[in-house]
Design a protein around this motif. Structure first.
Motif, mmCIF file in Angstrom:
data_model
loop_
_atom_site.group_PDB
_atom_site.id
_atom_site.type_symbol
_atom_site.label_atom_id
_atom_site.label_comp_id
_atom_site.label_asym_id
_atom_site.label_seq_id
_atom_site.Cartn_x
_atom_site.Cartn_y
_atom_site.Cartn_z
ATOM 1 N N THR A 1 -9.712 0.321 -2.023
ATOM 2 C CA THR A 1 -8.391 0.186 -2.642
ATOM 3 C C THR A 1 -7.278 0.671 -1.734
ATOM 4 O O THR A 1 -6.225 0.037 -1.624
ATOM 5 C CB THR A 1 -8.354 0.984 -3.966
ATOM 6 O OG1 THR A 1 -9.368 0.489 -4.833
ATOM 7 C CG2 THR A 1 -6.996 0.847 -4.635
ATOM 8 N N ARG A 2 -7.470 1.796 -1.075
ATOM 9 C CA ARG A 2 -6.383 2.453 -0.348
ATOM 10 C C ARG A 2 -5.840 1.621 0.801
ATOM 11 O O ARG A 2 -4.698 1.810 1.220
ATOM 12 C CB ARG A 2 -6.859 3.812 0.173
ATOM 13 C CG ARG A 2 -8.041 3.704 1.129
ATOM 14 C CD ARG A 2 -8.803 5.020 1.218
ATOM 15 N NE ARG A 2 -10.005 4.842 2.005
ATOM 16 C CZ ARG A 2 -10.082 5.133 3.295
ATOM 17 N NH1 ARG A 2 -9.025 5.596 3.925
ATOM 18 N NH2 ARG A 2 -11.202 4.949 3.961
ATOM 19 N N GLY B 1 -1.964 11.335 -3.308
ATOM 20 C CA GLY B 1 -1.188 11.562 -2.086
ATOM 21 C C GLY B 1 -1.633 10.719 -0.912
ATOM 22 O O GLY B 1 -1.117 10.864 0.204
ATOM 23 N N LYS B 2 -2.571 9.785 -1.148
ATOM 24 C CA LYS B 2 -3.107 9.012 -0.027
ATOM 25 C C LYS B 2 -2.131 7.961 0.490
ATOM 26 O O LYS B 2 -2.214 7.541 1.645
ATOM 27 C CB LYS B 2 -4.427 8.346 -0.427
ATOM 28 C CG LYS B 2 -5.549 9.339 -0.642
ATOM 29 C CD LYS B 2 -6.872 8.658 -0.920
ATOM 30 C CE LYS B 2 -8.000 9.675 -1.071
ATOM 31 N NZ LYS B 2 -9.315 9.035 -1.320
ATOM 32 N N THR B 3 -1.187 7.539 -0.361
ATOM 33 C CA THR B 3 -0.214 6.546 0.115
ATOM 34 C C THR B 3 0.777 7.160 1.099
ATOM 35 O O THR B 3 1.472 6.439 1.805
ATOM 36 C CB THR B 3 0.562 5.939 -1.069
ATOM 37 O OG1 THR B 3 1.206 6.983 -1.808
ATOM 38 C CG2 THR B 3 -0.370 5.185 -1.998
ATOM 39 N N TRP C 1 -3.979 1.566 -7.589
ATOM 40 C CA TRP C 1 -3.008 2.010 -6.588
ATOM 41 C C TRP C 1 -2.321 3.281 -7.054
ATOM 42 O O TRP C 1 -2.092 4.207 -6.265
ATOM 43 C CB TRP C 1 -1.951 0.928 -6.328
ATOM 44 C CG TRP C 1 -0.927 1.398 -5.334
ATOM 45 C CD1 TRP C 1 -1.017 1.330 -3.971
ATOM 46 C CD2 TRP C 1 0.312 2.050 -5.621
ATOM 47 N NE1 TRP C 1 0.083 1.905 -3.380
ATOM 48 C CE2 TRP C 1 0.911 2.360 -4.369
ATOM 49 C CE3 TRP C 1 0.961 2.418 -6.793
ATOM 50 C CZ2 TRP C 1 2.142 3.006 -4.276
ATOM 51 C CZ3 TRP C 1 2.189 3.071 -6.706
ATOM 52 C CH2 TRP C 1 2.771 3.355 -5.458
ATOM 53 N N GLN C 2 -1.976 3.352 -8.333
ATOM 54 C CA GLN C 2 -1.318 4.540 -8.864
ATOM 55 C C GLN C 2 -2.197 5.775 -8.720
ATOM 56 O O GLN C 2 -1.697 6.879 -8.436
ATOM 57 C CB GLN C 2 -0.948 4.321 -10.338
ATOM 58 C CG GLN C 2 0.175 3.309 -10.542
ATOM 59 C CD GLN C 2 0.469 3.039 -12.000
ATOM 60 O OE1 GLN C 2 -0.432 3.081 -12.845
ATOM 61 N NE2 GLN C 2 1.721 2.752 -12.315
ATOM 62 N N ASP D 1 0.826 -1.205 0.000
ATOM 63 C CA ASP D 1 0.000 0.000 0.000
ATOM 64 C C ASP D 1 0.865 1.263 0.000
ATOM 65 O O ASP D 1 0.425 2.323 -0.439
ATOM 66 C CB ASP D 1 -0.921 0.010 1.226
ATOM 67 C CG ASP D 1 -2.116 -0.926 1.065
ATOM 68 O OD1 ASP D 1 -2.579 -1.103 -0.070
ATOM 69 O OD2 ASP D 1 -2.571 -1.483 2.072
ATOM 70 N N ARG D 2 2.094 1.138 0.468
ATOM 71 C CA ARG D 2 2.991 2.294 0.569
ATOM 72 C C ARG D 2 3.789 2.513 -0.722
ATOM 73 O O ARG D 2 3.851 3.635 -1.241
ATOM 74 C CB ARG D 2 3.950 2.086 1.747
ATOM 75 C CG ARG D 2 5.035 3.162 1.899
ATOM 76 C CD ARG D 2 4.486 4.473 2.411
ATOM 77 N NE ARG D 2 5.507 5.502 2.444
ATOM 78 C CZ ARG D 2 6.338 5.707 3.477
ATOM 79 N NH1 ARG D 2 6.247 4.953 4.565
ATOM 80 N NH2 ARG D 2 7.227 6.678 3.440
#
Length: 523
Positions: free
Chosen positions: A456-457, A235-237, A228-229, A84-85
């Motif tokens: 997803t996040r 900026g959520k990652t 994910w991209q 996720d990161r």
């Protein structure tokens, strides 16, 4: 939005191929322990068994199994967080490299403790690969294909489980030519003797390094998840912080504390109280990174600002995490505390029958190897059928109804296998096939259901926690199987203990009705 009307791209196929191979090698690694545990422990604990008896091997088999499950649990959260990161593909590359290298190192272990340590680190990668692969495939492929994809995911691991059993059988039959080959390529004699001793278990473990080649394929051919991209672009990652991993470390220590309590002599009251404490620590520790992420993400929303559909309440996410962990735990307990003991049981049945016939030690060993490998192959074949059936049933009749049905059939098949067999016979293998079909069917259902519970996040981390915390529960249960074998020594031993542990399916049948019905979720 579902893109099922679009042509399947090369990138989607490459993703599925890479994930299939990753899960297949996962299954290969999972299948190694049931095959090598007995001969490996016989060698590594030779001195201790002379003073403490053969039950010491049963104890350590449970300890190895529990440590492996704790490692997979920790790795699922750790590598899920990493996925996720930094992205699914990069994290998957690291996870495959970890389990390949350290599985191979198990072949050079000089003690039961060092084997435990290597296997634990290898398990970190295996736990991560499962959650990352599921997240990546489910995000890249259209939602309409989820039934098929879940079947492929579940079947892949069992193909690997089947392959390792087949290879073990072939290795034994050609151990002489293997020895000659090693001499011809210049391997020192003392190394050769070490590698082929005790039914060649070290050679089998060294083969665990083969998946390392897959890491290059993953990096070169597999595209990153566009979902994910998109989250990364928003900026959520950045809400995933490295310092939160202290929670994973604490959680792993809590789980390993449980293993310690049952691996060494402690009063029963201490074991029970300590296990409850350890489970609590593991639960809080593994949840901590997800909780901190959700808190930061919600805090970033301006007061009065719009909340996207993906920003579901923290409480709902946490509830789904606990539900998913329990549903996963039931399936994993049934597997690791019961079904996975079948090869060891067949080993003992074959040994006792051969000794009663008065055959040579070489023939005894040959029959034991054949019994273990054939049992694992039959269960593996059944498991391939079961995982495919579990996925398609979930699509056809609904998620909750399917899970309940799988619990009923698994409970019945477990009782049939462990209570109606007393020797290696055609019925032993027929009922073993049925056991594989039913108890493995959950692993076609879980990849279908778990991704639908989370946005997803947080999907990779949440799946990593849910599926792998279930392994903590299974680790505790696996330790109890060894204790129950001793308790029921006069009334059945291993088959009775495994039958008792399979009662967990009754818990799953009741609990699933508290879970949400996701239908054909399209997140």
């Amino acid at each position: 939005m579902d893109s099922s009307n679009k042509a399947i791209t090369r990138g989607q196929y490459m993703t599925l191929v890479a994930a299939f191979l990753g899960w297949m090698f996962d299954g290969f690694e999972l299948g190694l322990l049931p095959l090598v545990a007995r001969p490996a422990l016989t060698e590594l604990l030779a001195e201790s068994v002379q003073t403490k008896g053969s039950s010491f091997i049963d104890l350590w088999e449970g300890v190895w199994t529990a440590g492996f499950l704790v490692g997979m649990s920790t790795g699922g959260v750790l590598f899920g967080w990493l996925g996720d990161r930094i992205g699914r593909v990069r994290a998957m590359t690291f996870s495959i490299a970890a389990y390949s290298i350290f599985s191979a190192l198990c072949g050079f272990a000089g003690s039961a403790e060092s084997f435990f340590a290597y296997r634990f680190i290898a398990a970190l990668g295996m736990g991560g690969e499962w959650s990352l692969g599921v997240a990546l495939v489910m995000e890249i492929w259209p939602a309409s294909k989820r039934g098929l994809l879940s079947a492929v995911i579940g079947a892949a691991a069992n193909v690997g489980f089947l392959l390792v059993a087949m290879f073990a059988l072939v290795l034994h039959q050609f151990i002489g030519s293997t020895e000659s080959l090693m001499r011809n390529i210049g391997i020192p004699n003392d190394w050769i003797e070490m590698l082929i001793a005790n039914q060649g278990w070290r050679l089998l473990m060294i083969l665990g390094g083969v998946p390392a080649v897959l890491t290059f394929f993953v990096r070169l051919a597999v595209p990153e998840s566009e979902k994910w991209q998109a989250e990364h672009a928003k900026g959520k990652t950045s809400f995933w912080l490295t310092r939160d991993l202290i929670g994973v470390l604490v959680g792993a220590m809590g789980a390993l504390f449980i293993v310690y309590l049952w691996a060494f002599d402690h009063p029963l009251a201490t074991r029970i109280a300590g296990s409850a404490l350890g489970l609590g620590i593991a639960l809080v520790g593994y949840l901590y990174p997800v909780l901190r992420y959700l808190q930061r993400a919600h805090a970033s929303i301006p007061l009065g600002g719009d909340v996207s559909a993906d920003e579901e309440p923290i409480g709902r996410t946490l509830r789904n995490l606990i539900i998913a962990a329990i549903l996963s735990g039931v399936a994993l307990i049934g597997t690791w505390a019961s079904t996975q003991r079948a090869p060891s049981w067949s080993n003992d049945l074959a040994r006792d029958a051969a000794i009663a016939e008065g055959v040579s030690a070489e023939v005894v060993d040959s029959r034991r190897i054949a019994a273990r490998a054939n049992t694992q192959m039959v269960i593996g074949l059944g498991a391939i059928v079961g995982t495919i059936a579990g996925a398609f049933l979930g699509v056809s009749i609904g998620r909750r109804k399917t899970y309940a049905l799988l619990c009923i059939t698994s409970l019945g098949a477990s009782a049939l296998f462990f209570q109606t067999n007393h020797s290696i016979s055609p019925w032993f293998f027929a009922s073993g096939f049925l056991l594989g079909v039913t108890t493995a069917s959950f692993y076609g259902w879980l990849p279908l259901y778990l991704p639908e519970l989370f946005p997803t996040r947080v999907r990779a981390t949440a799946q990593g926690f849910s599926f792998n915390f279930g392994r903590i529960l299974a680790a505790v249960a696996a330790l109890q199987t060894g204790a129950l074998i001793g308790l029921f020594k006069e009334s059945g031993g291993l088959p009775t203990a495994c039958t008792v542990m399979s009662l967990v399916y009754g818990v799953g049948f009741l609990f699933v009705w508290l879970a949400p019905e996701t239908g054909d979720g399209t997140t």
